[in-house]
Design a protein around this motif. Structure first.
Motif, PDB file in Angstrom:
ATOM      1  N   GLY A   1       1.000  -1.370   0.165  1.00 14.14           N
ATOM      2  CA  GLY A   1       0.003  -0.181  -0.030  1.00 14.14           C
ATOM      3  C   GLY A   1       0.747   0.650  -0.251  1.00 14.14           C
ATOM      4  N   ARG A   2       2.197   1.072   0.089  1.00 17.60           N
ATOM      5  CA  ARG A   2       3.143   2.008   0.255  1.00 17.60           C
ATOM      6  C   ARG A   2       3.393   2.496  -1.280  1.00 17.60           C
ATOM      7  N   THR A   3       2.997   4.055  -1.921  1.00 19.35           N
ATOM      8  CA  THR A   3       3.537   4.311  -2.502  1.00 19.35           C
ATOM      9  C   THR A   3       4.670   6.143  -3.525  1.00 19.35           C
ATOM     10  N   ALA A   4       5.379   6.389  -4.386  1.00 23.39           N
ATOM     11  CA  ALA A   4       5.640   7.436  -4.497  1.00 23.39           C
ATOM     12  C   ALA A   4       4.580   8.616  -4.774  1.00 23.39           C
ATOM     13  N   TYR A   5       3.578   8.125  -5.864  1.00 20.93           N
ATOM     14  CA  TYR A   5       2.802   8.527  -6.025  1.00 20.93           C
ATOM     15  C   TYR A   5       1.770   8.851  -4.684  1.00 20.93           C
ATOM     16  N   THR A   6       0.423   9.925  -5.680  1.00 24.63           N
ATOM     17  CA  THR A   6      -0.697  10.312  -4.914  1.00 24.63           C
ATOM     18  C   THR A   6      -1.873  11.286  -5.588  1.00 24.63           C
ATOM     19  N   LYS A   7      -3.064  10.925  -5.051  1.00 23.73           N
ATOM     20  CA  LYS A   7      -4.516  11.064  -5.988  1.00 23.73           C
ATOM     21  C   LYS A   7      -4.433  13.122  -6.216  1.00 23.73           C
ATOM     22  N   SER A   8      -3.477  13.109  -5.277  1.00 28.69           N
ATOM     23  CA  SER A   8      -3.768  14.490  -5.195  1.00 28.69           C
ATOM     24  C   SER A   8      -2.441  14.821  -6.844  1.00 28.69           C
ATOM     25  N   ASN A   9      -1.017  13.967  -6.956  1.00 23.00           N
ATOM     26  CA  ASN A   9      -0.110  14.608  -7.677  1.00 23.00           C
ATOM     27  C   ASN A   9      -0.890  14.355  -8.728  1.00 23.00           C
ATOM     28  N   LYS A  10      -1.079  15.798 -10.029  1.00 25.50           N
ATOM     29  CA  LYS A  10      -1.119  15.788 -11.281  1.00 25.50           C
ATOM     30  C   LYS A  10      -0.142  16.260 -12.106  1.00 25.50           C
ATOM     31  N   SER A  11       0.746  16.726 -11.785  1.00 25.54           N
ATOM     32  CA  SER A  11       1.968  17.570 -12.483  1.00 25.54           C
ATOM     33  C   SER A  11       2.510  16.814 -12.691  1.00 25.54           C
ATOM     34  N   PHE A  12       1.844  15.624 -13.775  1.00 27.35           N
ATOM     35  CA  PHE A  12       3.353  14.860 -14.209  1.00 27.35           C
ATOM     36  C   PHE A  12       3.547  14.675 -15.887  1.00 27.35           C
ATOM     37  N   ILE A  13       4.688  14.527 -16.266  1.00 26.93           N
ATOM     38  CA  ILE A  13       5.012  14.853 -17.700  1.00 26.93           C
ATOM     39  C   ILE A  13       4.413  13.606 -18.861  1.00 26.93           C
ATOM     40  N   PRO A  14       3.631  14.187 -19.950  1.00 23.22           N
ATOM     41  CA  PRO A  14       3.098  13.546 -20.342  1.00 23.22           C
ATOM     42  C   PRO A  14       3.648  13.521 -21.771  1.00 23.22           C
ATOM     43  N   TYR A  15       4.625  11.940 -21.499  1.00 20.46           N
ATOM     44  CA  TYR A  15       5.584  11.196 -22.054  1.00 20.46           C
ATOM     45  C   TYR A  15       4.458  11.000 -23.417  1.00 20.46           C
ATOM     46  N   PHE A  16       2.955  10.593 -22.974  1.00 19.05           N
ATOM     47  CA  PHE A  16       2.350   9.735 -23.728  1.00 19.05           C
ATOM     48  C   PHE A  16       1.131  10.901 -23.912  1.00 19.05           C
ATOM     49  N   GLN A  17       0.433  10.718 -25.324  1.00 20.53           N
ATOM     50  CA  GLN A  17      -0.916  11.914 -25.352  1.00 20.53           C
ATOM     51  C   GLN A  17      -1.376  11.464 -24.977  1.00 20.53           C
ATOM     52  N   TYR A  18      -2.192  12.540 -24.530  1.00 24.80           N
ATOM     53  CA  TYR A  18      -3.930  12.467 -23.831  1.00 24.80           C
ATOM     54  C   TYR A  18      -5.156  13.268 -23.439  1.00 24.80           C
ATOM     55  N   LYS A  19      -6.262  12.952 -23.422  1.00 23.06           N
ATOM     56  CA  LYS A  19      -7.125  13.703 -24.111  1.00 23.06           C
ATOM     57  C   LYS A  19      -7.984  13.273 -22.817  1.00 23.06           C
ATOM     58  N   ILE A  20      -8.644  14.436 -22.493  1.00 25.74           N
ATOM     59  CA  ILE A  20     -10.346  14.344 -21.589  1.00 25.74           C
ATOM     60  C   ILE A  20     -11.633  13.830 -21.944  1.00 25.74           C
ATOM     61  N   GLY A  21     -11.943  12.445 -22.011  1.00 24.97           N
ATOM     62  CA  GLY A  21     -13.408  12.430 -23.024  1.00 24.97           C
ATOM     63  C   GLY A  21     -13.450  11.213 -22.227  1.00 24.97           C
ATOM     64  N   PRO A  22     -14.305  10.888 -23.758  1.00 29.38           N
ATOM     65  CA  PRO A  22     -14.495   9.511 -23.749  1.00 29.38           C
ATOM     66  C   PRO A  22     -14.191   8.396 -24.596  1.00 29.38           C
ATOM     67  N   TYR A  23     -14.084   6.720 -24.217  1.00 29.34           N
ATOM     68  CA  TYR A  23     -13.026   6.222 -24.375  1.00 29.34           C
ATOM     69  C   TYR A  23     -13.081   5.940 -26.138  1.00 29.34           C
TER      70      TYR A  23
END
Length: 288
Positions: A22-44
Motif C-alpha cells: 500500500g505504499r507508493t510515491a504517487y498520490t491521488k492529488s499529484n497531477k503534475s506528471f510529464i505527459p510522455y504519452f499524449q492524452y485527452k479528457i473525454g470518452p474512450y
C-alpha cells in the motif's frame, strides 16, 4: 493531522504499509506528471491516444500507458509506441522513462503480459541505438562541413578571417561535444545507479578541497627508495572514487572534479605551507 499522515509519521506503520503493497510515491492529488504519452479528457476512443474522464493523477496516468499497450499485439505495440515517440520532443528522455518503467513492471507480471513488455523494451533499445547513430553521424557531418568551409574558403582570405572561422567552428564543435558528454555522463550515472556505492558524508563542505588534496598526496606518494606507492593511479581514478563514494561529489560531473583536482595539484606544488610539508613527511614515514 489526518490518519494517513499520522500512520506515515511512524517508521513501523510505513514499513507495514509497504509490506502489504500500500505504499507508493504517487498520490491521488499529484497531477503534475510529464505527459510522455499524449492524452485527452473525454470518452474512450479506439486510437493510440490515452483517454480519461477527468484530469488523471500520476499513478493512474502511468498505469494507463501500459493498460493501453496491453490492448495491442505484435507490430501494433510498436505502432502505438512510435505514435507517442514521434510526438514527444525530448527523445532520449522518452526512451529513458519507458525503459525504466518497463523494466520495473517486467519483474511483477505474468508470462503473457511479460512478452508484450519485452516487445516494447526491444523497441526502446532499438530506438536508443538509432538515436546514438544519428548523433554520431550528425557530429561527423558537422566536423566535415566545418573543415570544408575553412579549407575551401577564398584564396585571398586574411589570417584574422581564417582565425575567426576556426574559432567559430571550434565553438560550435565544443558545444556538440559538451552535449555528447552530458549524454554519456547521464548514461554512466544510470548504469552506476544500480551498483553498490558508498555514501560518505563530510561534516563540513569546507573540507571538500582538503579531501581531494589528501588523495593527491596519496597519488604522488613515494615510499622508501623513491618508489611510487601506486603502480598506476590517475586523476580520473580519483575523480570516480570521489563521485561514486562521497555524497558531496555525486552531483558533479567527472570532468568537473578532474578540473578541480588539476587546480589543487598545481596549488600543492607551489605552496610553501609547513602543514603540507608535515603531512607529506608523515605519509612518507608511514609507508616507508
Amino acid at each position: 493531522m489526518g490518519l494517513k499522515k499520522l500512520l506515515f509519521s511512524s517508521i513501523f506503520f510505513r514499513s507495514a504499509i509497504r509490506d502489504f503493497g500500500g505504499r507508493t510515491a504517487y498520490t491521488k492529488s499529484n497531477k503534475s506528471f510529464i505527459p510522455y504519452f499524449q492524452y485527452k479528457i473525454g470518452p474512450y476512443q479506439r486510437d493510440y491516444l490515452l483517454y480519461f474522464p477527468k484530469q488523471p493523477f500520476t499513478r493512474l496516468y502511468v498505469n494507463e500507458i501500459f493498460n493501453k499497450l496491453c490492448e495491442y499485439d505484435g507490430y501494433d505495440i510498436i505502432k502505438y509506441l512510435e505514435f507517442h515517440y514521434a510526438a514527444y520532443e525530448n527523445k532520449p528522455d522518452f526512451l529513458r522513462f519507458l525503459r525504466y518503467e518497463i523494466s520495473g513492471r517486467m519483474s511483477r507480471v505474468k508470462n503473457s503480459w511479460a512478452l508484450k513488455l519485452q516487445s516494447a523494451l526491444a523497441w526502446v533499445e532499438e530506438r536508443q541505438q538509432e538515436y546514438k547513430r544519428e548523433q554520431e553521424a550528425r557530429l561527423q557531418e558537422e566536423i566535415q562541413s566545418g573543415i570544408r568551409e575553412i579549407v575551401t574558403g577564398p584564396p585571398t582570405i586574411s589570417t584574422s578571417e581564417m582565425d575567426n572561422q576556426i574559432k567559430a567552428f571550434s565553438k560550435k564543435l565544443s558545444g556538440r561535444l559538451e552535449e555528447i558528454m552530458d549524454t554519456t555522463e547521464q548514461n554512466i550515472k544510470e548504469l552506476t545507479g544500480s551498483f553498490q556505492t558508498g555514501n560518505i558524508k563530510l561534516n563540513s563542505r569546507n573540507d571538500e578541497n582538503k579531501i581531494i588534496q589528501l588523495f593527491i598526496f596519496i597519488q604522488e606518494l613515494k615510499t622508501a627508495g623513491s618508489q611510487q606507492l601506486f603502480k598506476s593511479i590517475s586523476s580520473t581514478d580519483i575523480a570516480y572514487i570521489l563521485q561514486l563514494h562521497f555524497e558531496a561529489f555525486k552531483d558533479k560531473r567527472s570532468n568537473t572534479i578532474q578540473k578541480k583536482i588539476s587546480e589543487l595539484t598545481e596549488q600543492l606544488h607551489t605552496t610553501n605551507s609547513q602543514k603540507v610539508k608535515n603531512l607529506e613527511a608523515a605519509l612518507q614515514e608511514f609507508f616507508s
